[in-house]
Design a protein around this motif. Structure first.
Motif, PDB file in Angstrom:
ATOM      1  N   VAL A   1     -46.057 -38.040 -13.609  1.00  0.00           N
ATOM      2  CA  VAL A   1     -45.913 -38.576 -15.086  1.00  0.00           C
ATOM      3  C   VAL A   1     -44.292 -38.634 -15.458  1.00  0.00           C
ATOM      4  O   VAL A   1     -43.710 -37.732 -15.447  1.00  0.00           O
ATOM      5  CB  VAL A   1     -46.760 -37.649 -15.799  1.00  0.00           C
ATOM      6  CG1 VAL A   1     -46.508 -38.313 -17.191  1.00  0.00           C
ATOM      7  CG2 VAL A   1     -48.010 -37.660 -15.434  1.00  0.00           C
TER       8      VAL A   1
ATOM      9  N   SER B   1     -53.173 -34.055 -15.098  1.00  0.00           N
ATOM     10  CA  SER B   1     -52.591 -33.781 -13.988  1.00  0.00           C
ATOM     11  C   SER B   1     -53.254 -32.744 -13.197  1.00  0.00           C
ATOM     12  O   SER B   1     -54.308 -32.326 -13.203  1.00  0.00           O
ATOM     13  CB  SER B   1     -51.144 -32.812 -14.436  1.00  0.00           C
ATOM     14  OG  SER B   1     -50.431 -33.889 -15.268  1.00  0.00           O
TER      15      SER B   1
ATOM     16  N   THR C   1     -48.638 -31.590 -10.019  1.00  0.00           N
ATOM     17  CA  THR C   1     -48.063 -33.045 -10.516  1.00  0.00           C
ATOM     18  C   THR C   1     -46.557 -32.691 -11.053  1.00  0.00           C
ATOM     19  O   THR C   1     -46.120 -31.564 -11.692  1.00  0.00           O
ATOM     20  CB  THR C   1     -48.982 -33.427 -11.636  1.00  0.00           C
ATOM     21  OG1 THR C   1     -50.171 -33.662 -10.883  1.00  0.00           O
ATOM     22  CG2 THR C   1     -48.522 -34.321 -12.430  1.00  0.00           C
TER      23      THR C   1
ATOM     24  N   ILE D   1     -42.195 -39.780 -18.935  1.00  0.00           N
ATOM     25  CA  ILE D   1     -42.426 -39.627 -20.260  1.00  0.00           C
ATOM     26  C   ILE D   1     -41.094 -40.316 -20.821  1.00  0.00           C
ATOM     27  O   ILE D   1     -40.118 -39.629 -20.583  1.00  0.00           O
ATOM     28  CB  ILE D   1     -42.723 -38.472 -21.056  1.00  0.00           C
ATOM     29  CG1 ILE D   1     -44.173 -37.975 -20.396  1.00  0.00           C
ATOM     30  CG2 ILE D   1     -42.885 -38.826 -22.618  1.00  0.00           C
ATOM     31  CD1 ILE D   1     -44.329 -36.678 -21.011  1.00  0.00           C
TER      32      ILE D   1
ATOM     33  N   SER E   1     -50.676 -35.353 -20.705  1.00  0.00           N
ATOM     34  CA  SER E   1     -50.501 -35.686 -19.448  1.00  0.00           C
ATOM     35  C   SER E   1     -50.797 -34.605 -18.722  1.00  0.00           C
ATOM     36  O   SER E   1     -51.379 -34.669 -17.784  1.00  0.00           O
ATOM     37  CB  SER E   1     -48.878 -35.876 -19.230  1.00  0.00           C
ATOM     38  OG  SER E   1     -48.527 -37.043 -19.985  1.00  0.00           O
TER      39      SER E   1
ATOM     40  N   TYR F   1     -47.647 -35.850 -26.035  1.00  0.00           N
ATOM     41  CA  TYR F   1     -47.825 -36.580 -24.635  1.00  0.00           C
ATOM     42  C   TYR F   1     -47.714 -35.715 -23.495  1.00  0.00           C
ATOM     43  O   TYR F   1     -48.554 -35.801 -22.410  1.00  0.00           O
ATOM     44  CB  TYR F   1     -46.415 -37.777 -24.214  1.00  0.00           C
ATOM     45  CG  TYR F   1     -46.409 -38.509 -25.243  1.00  0.00           C
ATOM     46  CD1 TYR F   1     -47.453 -39.214 -25.879  1.00  0.00           C
ATOM     47  CD2 TYR F   1     -45.274 -39.283 -25.715  1.00  0.00           C
ATOM     48  CE1 TYR F   1     -47.593 -40.486 -26.735  1.00  0.00           C
ATOM     49  CE2 TYR F   1     -44.928 -40.296 -26.571  1.00  0.00           C
ATOM     50  CZ  TYR F   1     -46.111 -40.913 -27.225  1.00  0.00           C
ATOM     51  OH  TYR F   1     -46.058 -41.949 -27.971  1.00  0.00           O
TER      52      TYR F   1
ATOM     53  N   ILE G   1     -45.273 -43.403 -19.793  1.00  0.00           N
ATOM     54  CA  ILE G   1     -45.400 -43.505 -21.097  1.00  0.00           C
ATOM     55  C   ILE G   1     -44.388 -44.340 -21.537  1.00  0.00           C
ATOM     56  O   ILE G   1     -43.430 -43.535 -21.675  1.00  0.00           O
ATOM     57  CB  ILE G   1     -45.894 -42.104 -21.516  1.00  0.00           C
ATOM     58  CG1 ILE G   1     -47.247 -41.661 -20.713  1.00  0.00           C
ATOM     59  CG2 ILE G   1     -46.201 -42.330 -23.019  1.00  0.00           C
ATOM     60  CD1 ILE G   1     -47.369 -40.021 -21.205  1.00  0.00           C
TER      61      ILE G   1
ATOM     62  N   LEU H   1     -48.169 -42.241 -13.434  1.00  0.00           N
ATOM     63  CA  LEU H   1     -48.292 -42.564 -14.962  1.00  0.00           C
ATOM     64  C   LEU H   1     -47.088 -42.758 -15.483  1.00  0.00           C
ATOM     65  O   LEU H   1     -46.169 -41.665 -15.443  1.00  0.00           O
ATOM     66  CB  LEU H   1     -49.033 -41.612 -15.651  1.00  0.00           C
ATOM     67  CG  LEU H   1     -49.309 -41.494 -16.939  1.00  0.00           C
ATOM     68  CD1 LEU H   1     -50.197 -42.902 -17.443  1.00  0.00           C
ATOM     69  CD2 LEU H   1     -50.166 -40.372 -17.669  1.00  0.00           C
TER      70      LEU H   1
ATOM     71  N   LEU I   1     -54.362 -42.335 -23.519  1.00  0.00           N
ATOM     72  CA  LEU I   1     -54.327 -41.239 -22.690  1.00  0.00           C
ATOM     73  C   LEU I   1     -55.567 -40.583 -23.151  1.00  0.00           C
ATOM     74  O   LEU I   1     -56.148 -40.274 -22.321  1.00  0.00           O
ATOM     75  CB  LEU I   1     -53.166 -40.558 -23.142  1.00  0.00           C
ATOM     76  CG  LEU I   1     -51.801 -40.875 -22.548  1.00  0.00           C
ATOM     77  CD1 LEU I   1     -50.607 -39.999 -23.266  1.00  0.00           C
ATOM     78  CD2 LEU I   1     -51.613 -40.606 -20.969  1.00  0.00           C
TER      79      LEU I   1
ATOM     80  N   ILE J   1     -43.834 -33.905 -13.933  1.00  0.00           N
ATOM     81  CA  ILE J   1     -43.750 -34.325 -15.272  1.00  0.00           C
ATOM     82  C   ILE J   1     -42.341 -34.470 -15.724  1.00  0.00           C
ATOM     83  O   ILE J   1     -41.736 -33.412 -15.694  1.00  0.00           O
ATOM     84  CB  ILE J   1     -44.527 -33.427 -15.961  1.00  0.00           C
ATOM     85  CG1 ILE J   1     -46.155 -33.488 -15.827  1.00  0.00           C
ATOM     86  CG2 ILE J   1     -44.487 -34.106 -17.499  1.00  0.00           C
ATOM     87  CD1 ILE J   1     -46.899 -32.582 -16.838  1.00  0.00           C
TER      88      ILE J   1
END
Length: 221
Positions: free
Chosen positions: A137, A157, A161, A139, A153, A149, A65, A63, A123, A163
């Motif tokens: 993810v 997740s 995950t 961002i 997120s 966010y 953003i 993902l 989202l 981030i």
């Protein structure tokens, strides 16, 4: 403070050795400039770092953003397996149109879906629709939205995950924040450091100045 010329030389050194640009990436940068997009995409070296991080965790779903012209999306999508998928969210319809064309030129349109609209709403809709969790993810959108966010997120997740959040040094302004954006990013960094759901670190990223990439691994939700 390190001289700007030294920083640029270091960045060029890393790019030459580890992140040489190919036709698709050069096309993306050129097409984005011609379309009038701001020149604020990740550097080639940071793009390569994002790709390696996604490869290291074996990401099958990514993902993003903040798509801009699709430059970082191409790096990340190249880490996906044949059956992997990526969703990239972009507020600007014009930016999204340019990104889709660039991603198609890179041969990745079957893996990458660019969705247009306000990231918070997109989202929230993904959460409501029960969309599968993501393995990575990234961002890189409006900085004041980072705290929200992050929380959204996390809902998308799973344990393990990764981030990632870009520009979290803000050129050093987060050390003694004097403007609203720097204060928000400082609070964002504090939340990453203190959140019991995450194992996190903030690393410097060299370009014409030193910026930062936040890296967090989800422990539990």
């Amino acid at each position: 403070m390190m001289d700007e010329a030294v920083l640029e030389a270091l960045d060029a050194y890393v790019e030459c050795l580890f992140a040489p640009q190919d036709e698709a990436l050069e096309f993306t940068l050129s097409a984005s400039r011609r379309a009038g997009l701001p020149d604020i995409q990740v550097s080639p070296a940071e793009g390569r770092l994002l790709q390696l991080l996604a490869l290291m965790v074996g990401a099958g779903r990514i993902l993003e953003i903040g798509t801009l012209g699709g430059y970082s999306a191409i790096h990340l999508a190249r880490a996906l397996p044949d059956v992997g998928t990526m969703v990239s969210l972009e507020a600007s319809a014009h930016h999204a149109e340019v990104a889709r064309a660039n991603i198609e030129h890179a041969g990745l349109s079957e893996k990458v879906e660019v969705r247009t609209g306000d990231a918070r709403k997109l989202l929230a809709r993904m959460i409501q629709d029960g969309e599968e969790p993501f393995d990575v993810v990234f961002i890189d959108a409006d900085k004041r939205g980072y705290p929200e966010y992050l929380e959204l997120s996390l809902t998308l997740s799973h344990p393990g995950t990764l981030i990632l959040a870009d520009n979290t040094f803000r050129g050093g302004a987060v050390v003694q924040p004097a403007d609203e954006t720097s204060r928000v990013l400082h609070e964002f960094n504090l939340s990453l450091a203190r959140d019991p759901r995450l194992d996190s670190i903030l690393i410097p990223v060299v370009r014409e100045r030193v910026d930062g990439l936040s890296i967090a691994r989800v422990k539990n939700i």
